[in-house]
Design a protein around this motif. Structure first.
Motif, PDB file in Angstrom:
ATOM      1  N   VAL A 117     137.083 105.116 -26.044  1.00 13.76           N
ATOM      2  CA  VAL A 117     137.183 104.907 -27.490  1.00 13.76           C
ATOM      3  C   VAL A 117     137.633 103.479 -27.797  1.00 13.76           C
ATOM      4  N   ALA A 118     138.691 103.037 -27.123  1.00 16.96           N
ATOM      5  CA  ALA A 118     139.210 101.688 -27.361  1.00 16.96           C
ATOM      6  C   ALA A 118     138.172 100.623 -27.018  1.00 16.96           C
ATOM      7  N   GLY A 119     137.475 100.807 -25.901  1.00 17.67           N
ATOM      8  CA  GLY A 119     136.476  99.826 -25.483  1.00 17.67           C
ATOM      9  C   GLY A 119     135.332  99.696 -26.468  1.00 17.67           C
ATOM     10  N   ASN A 120     134.864 100.813 -27.015  1.00 20.06           N
ATOM     11  CA  ASN A 120     133.770 100.764 -27.987  1.00 20.06           C
ATOM     12  C   ASN A 120     134.208 100.108 -29.292  1.00 20.06           C
ATOM     13  N   ILE A 121     135.438 100.382 -29.701  1.00 21.39           N
ATOM     14  CA  ILE A 121     135.932  99.763 -30.935  1.00 21.39           C
ATOM     15  C   ILE A 121     136.044  98.246 -30.777  1.00 21.39           C
ATOM     16  N   VAL A 122     136.610  97.799 -29.659  1.00 21.08           N
ATOM     17  CA  VAL A 122     136.735  96.362 -29.423  1.00 21.08           C
ATOM     18  C   VAL A 122     135.355  95.708 -29.302  1.00 21.08           C
ATOM     19  N   LEU A 132     133.610  90.339 -26.157  1.00 21.80           N
ATOM     20  CA  LEU A 132     132.635  91.400 -25.890  1.00 21.80           C
ATOM     21  C   LEU A 132     132.631  91.781 -24.418  1.00 21.80           C
ATOM     22  N   ILE A 133     132.592  90.794 -23.537  1.00 26.28           N
ATOM     23  CA  ILE A 133     132.582  91.049 -22.100  1.00 26.28           C
ATOM     24  C   ILE A 133     133.893  91.696 -21.657  1.00 26.28           C
ATOM     25  N   ALA A 134     135.012  91.253 -22.209  1.00 26.22           N
ATOM     26  CA  ALA A 134     136.306  91.829 -21.848  1.00 26.22           C
ATOM     27  C   ALA A 134     136.359  93.314 -22.191  1.00 26.22           C
ATOM     28  N   ALA A 135     135.812  93.676 -23.355  1.00 22.96           N
ATOM     29  CA  ALA A 135     135.791  95.087 -23.753  1.00 22.96           C
ATOM     30  C   ALA A 135     134.931  95.909 -22.804  1.00 22.96           C
ATOM     31  N   ARG A 136     133.805  95.370 -22.409  1.00 25.65           N
ATOM     32  CA  ARG A 136     132.907  96.090 -21.496  1.00 25.65           C
ATOM     33  C   ARG A 136     133.547  96.259 -20.119  1.00 25.65           C
ATOM     34  N   ILE A 137     134.276  95.248 -19.658  1.00 23.21           N
ATOM     35  CA  ILE A 137     134.964  95.351 -18.374  1.00 23.21           C
ATOM     36  C   ILE A 137     136.046  96.426 -18.437  1.00 23.21           C
ATOM     37  N   LEU A 138     136.782  96.491 -19.531  1.00 24.80           N
ATOM     38  CA  LEU A 138     137.791  97.541 -19.708  1.00 24.80           C
ATOM     39  C   LEU A 138     137.163  98.921 -19.573  1.00 24.80           C
ATOM     40  N   MET A 139     136.028  99.124 -20.202  1.00 21.85           N
ATOM     41  CA  MET A 139     135.348 100.411 -20.130  1.00 21.85           C
ATOM     42  C   MET A 139     134.863 100.702 -18.715  1.00 21.85           C
ATOM     43  N   GLY A 140     134.473  99.662 -17.988  1.00 20.28           N
ATOM     44  CA  GLY A 140     134.013  99.846 -16.619  1.00 20.28           C
ATOM     45  C   GLY A 140     135.091 100.403 -15.705  1.00 20.28           C
ATOM     46  N   PHE A 141     136.347 100.017 -15.935  1.00 19.21           N
ATOM     47  CA  PHE A 141     137.447 100.537 -15.119  1.00 19.21           C
ATOM     48  C   PHE A 141     137.556 102.057 -15.231  1.00 19.21           C
ATOM     49  N   VAL A 196     127.483  99.179 -35.636  1.00 18.09           N
ATOM     50  CA  VAL A 196     127.610 100.554 -36.118  1.00 18.09           C
ATOM     51  C   VAL A 196     127.374 101.540 -34.978  1.00 18.09           C
ATOM     52  N   ALA A 197     126.451 101.212 -34.093  1.00 20.77           N
ATOM     53  CA  ALA A 197     126.157 102.100 -32.966  1.00 20.77           C
ATOM     54  C   ALA A 197     127.375 102.253 -32.059  1.00 20.77           C
ATOM     55  N   PHE A 198     128.117 101.186 -31.847  1.00 24.99           N
ATOM     56  CA  PHE A 198     129.305 101.259 -30.986  1.00 24.99           C
ATOM     57  C   PHE A 198     130.462 101.980 -31.687  1.00 24.99           C
ATOM     58  N   PHE A 199     130.574 101.825 -32.998  1.00 25.92           N
ATOM     59  CA  PHE A 199     131.567 102.609 -33.730  1.00 25.92           C
ATOM     60  C   PHE A 199     131.251 104.105 -33.627  1.00 25.92           C
ATOM     61  N   ALA A 200     129.963 104.439 -33.698  1.00 23.85           N
ATOM     62  CA  ALA A 200     129.562 105.840 -33.579  1.00 23.85           C
ATOM     63  C   ALA A 200     129.955 106.406 -32.217  1.00 23.85           C
ATOM     64  N   MET A 201     129.801 105.610 -31.155  1.00 26.85           N
ATOM     65  CA  MET A 201     130.175 106.090 -29.829  1.00 26.85           C
ATOM     66  C   MET A 201     131.690 106.219 -29.700  1.00 26.85           C
ATOM     67  N   ALA A 202     132.443 105.382 -30.396  1.00 26.62           N
ATOM     68  CA  ALA A 202     133.897 105.533 -30.405  1.00 26.62           C
ATOM     69  C   ALA A 202     134.286 106.854 -31.056  1.00 26.62           C
ATOM     70  N   GLY A 203     133.596 107.216 -32.137  1.00 28.54           N
ATOM     71  CA  GLY A 203     133.867 108.479 -32.796  1.00 28.54           C
ATOM     72  C   GLY A 203     133.544 109.669 -31.909  1.00 28.54           C
ATOM     73  N   LEU A 204     132.425 109.581 -31.186  1.00 31.56           N
ATOM     74  CA  LEU A 204     132.054 110.659 -30.273  1.00 31.56           C
ATOM     75  C   LEU A 204     133.077 110.780 -29.152  1.00 31.56           C
ATOM     76  N   GLY A 205     133.542 109.655 -28.634  1.00 35.97           N
ATOM     77  CA  GLY A 205     134.557 109.675 -27.597  1.00 35.97           C
ATOM     78  C   GLY A 205     135.850 110.324 -28.074  1.00 35.97           C
ATOM     79  N   ALA A 206     136.215 110.059 -29.325  1.00 37.51           N
ATOM     80  CA  ALA A 206     137.422 110.674 -29.885  1.00 37.51           C
ATOM     81  C   ALA A 206     137.261 112.186 -29.980  1.00 37.51           C
ATOM     82  N   LEU A 207     136.066 112.653 -30.299  1.00 41.94           N
ATOM     83  CA  LEU A 207     135.803 114.093 -30.359  1.00 41.94           C
ATOM     84  C   LEU A 207     135.965 114.728 -28.981  1.00 41.94           C
ATOM     85  N   VAL A 208     135.462 114.065 -27.951  1.00 41.03           N
ATOM     86  CA  VAL A 208     135.611 114.579 -26.589  1.00 41.03           C
ATOM     87  C   VAL A 208     137.073 114.591 -26.174  1.00 41.03           C
ATOM     88  N   LEU A 209     137.800 113.554 -26.544  1.00 49.01           N
ATOM     89  CA  LEU A 209     139.228 113.483 -26.230  1.00 49.01           C
ATOM     90  C   LEU A 209     139.968 114.696 -26.807  1.00 49.01           C
TER      91      LEU A 209
END
Length: 419
Positions: A117-122, A132-141, A196-209
């Protein structure tokens, strides 16, 4: 490993798929007293988590041109948002899985979804390329640990007899994300803005959480991910053959698919609106292919895998030969989507059922191979686009898929010699 090589059974050459080893199976009765409905809602939660994390990983694929334009880089450099994500996931899957091996799976999955969720928002808010790259690396971890954890967790949520079915449901999130999530995200981003697409994925991630917190029971860690387990797997021919086929097919697929949007625009001559339609066609074909694979893999893993790789190879060759034809693009993408959708289920099943009691170790190594292949595919694709030409990506992808087909066809011989 405690299991000798001769005790491994190669699911690749057997007709019926089997549940994972007993260490990961659910008890005959649910100790938490959960109803069957809650059990399957838990499984669906993990499946939705898989969909969310894979879609988030690949979402830049369909949005490369607008992302590159907004952050001021070329399409090839923008492709590093996929490359570095996969590279980090590949490099950290094994050590981080071992590091977090003592954490309750319910809480581990919850934390990993928070990272998503945090990575998609950033990513959506990134003012420039470094952020942008830093956020993607965070998600990769988080990605590698998530994938190492989910297969073994899934079969603990249901009775033993439903283990394969539950795994197929969860793994379907890979195919559906790859062939439907990305096109839908592309469509949403093109009709609004790519953020908007990345915000949508953050919302979906929050639902899974929230689903993980409310539906998953306490799941103390089981299985093995130690050094002895890893050494045993490295000496086991069926497992290593599965990793080789995984690498070849995924490098080939992502070498071409990462750059499919500019390929269709520049090589086939399609406008951006029609490209989103074609990717949706690819997605619908993939969803159908995923459910077909769920039935065929249970009957014959070998035939399902060879058919999928062969069809993908054929589609890429035809695309390379007739790339100027808009009418050819539709059937080619349908066949490609049908074929690719079966591959993650085939490969994950092969890996898990050749791992004995070392399923956690096998999952971490498989995820390393899978994500390293995504990174290499997108990297080689970028180099090809920038230095050889966009039109070459499908030819190279076809050659790699053909090599995977040969390796998979010879898998039985290498398995026999390896045992």
């Amino acid at each position: 490993m405690t299991t000798s090589p001769t005790e491994f059974r190669d699911a690749y050459d057997e007709a019926p798929a089997r549940p994972a080893p007993a260490a990961h199976r659910a008890a005959a009765h649910d100790p938490a007293g959960r109803s069957p409905l809650v059990r399957w809602l838990s499984v669906l939660t993990l499946g939705l988590g898989v969909f969310a994390i894979v879609t988030s990983e690949l979402l830049p694929v369909g949005l490369l041109p607008p992302i590159a334009k907004d952050v001021g880089v070329s399409n090839g450099v923008a492709g590093l948002t996929v490359t570095l994500y996969g590279a980090v996931a590949a490099l950290t899957a094994v050590p981080l899985t071992a590091l977090f091996s003592r954490i309750d799976r319910r809480w581990l999955i919850t934390v990993l979804m928070a990272v998503l969720v945090a990575g998609n928002i950033v990513t959506a808010l990134a003012p420039n390329y470094p952020v942008l790259i830093a956020a993607r690396i965070l998600m990769g971890f988080g990605h590698g640990v998530f994938w190492s954890t989910v297969p073994g967790t899934t079969v603990r949520l249901v009775p033993e007899k439903d283990g394969v079915k539950a795994t197929a449901v969860v793994l379907s999130g890979i195919s559906i994300a790859s062939v439907l999530g990305v096109p839908l995200g592309t469509f949403l981003g093109q009709q609004t803005h790519w953020q908007v697409a990345f915000f949508a994925m953050a919302g979906l991630g929050a639902l899974v959480l929230l689903g993980a917190l409310t539906l998953l029971p306490s799941l103390p860690p089981q299985g093995r991910a130690d050094l002895a387990a890893l050494r045993g797997l490295l000496r086991h021919a069926p497992f290593m053959t599965a990793l080789l086929v995984t690498s070849l097919t995924m490098i080939g697929h992502y070498l071409a698919f990462t750059y499919i949007a500019p390929y269709l625009e520049q090589e086939t001559g399609l406008n951006s609106d029609l490209i989103s339609v074609l990717l949706l066609v690819f997605g619908v074909a993939g969803v159908i292919g995923n459910f077909v694979a769920g039935a065929t893999v249970a009957r014959s893993l070998r035939k399902s895998l060879l058919t999928a790789i062969g069809a993908m190879t054929l589609a890429l060759v035809v695309f390379s030969l007739l790339k100027d034809s808009e009418f050819v693009a539709y059937p080619v993408l349908i066949v490609w989507g049908l074929a690719y959708a079966a591959l993650p289920l085939c490969l994950q099943t092969w890996v898990m059922q050749s791992a004995g009691d070392a399923t956690d170790a096998a999952s971490s190594m498989y995820i390393t191979s899978f994500n390293a292949s995504i990174a290499l595919g997108s990297l080689f694709g970028g180099l090809t686009v920038d230095h050889i030409g966009l039109g070459s990506v499908t030819w190279i992808a076809a050659a790699l898929a053909a090599a995977a087909l040969v390796a998979a066809a010879l898998g039985r011989q290498s398995t026999s010699s390896g045992s």
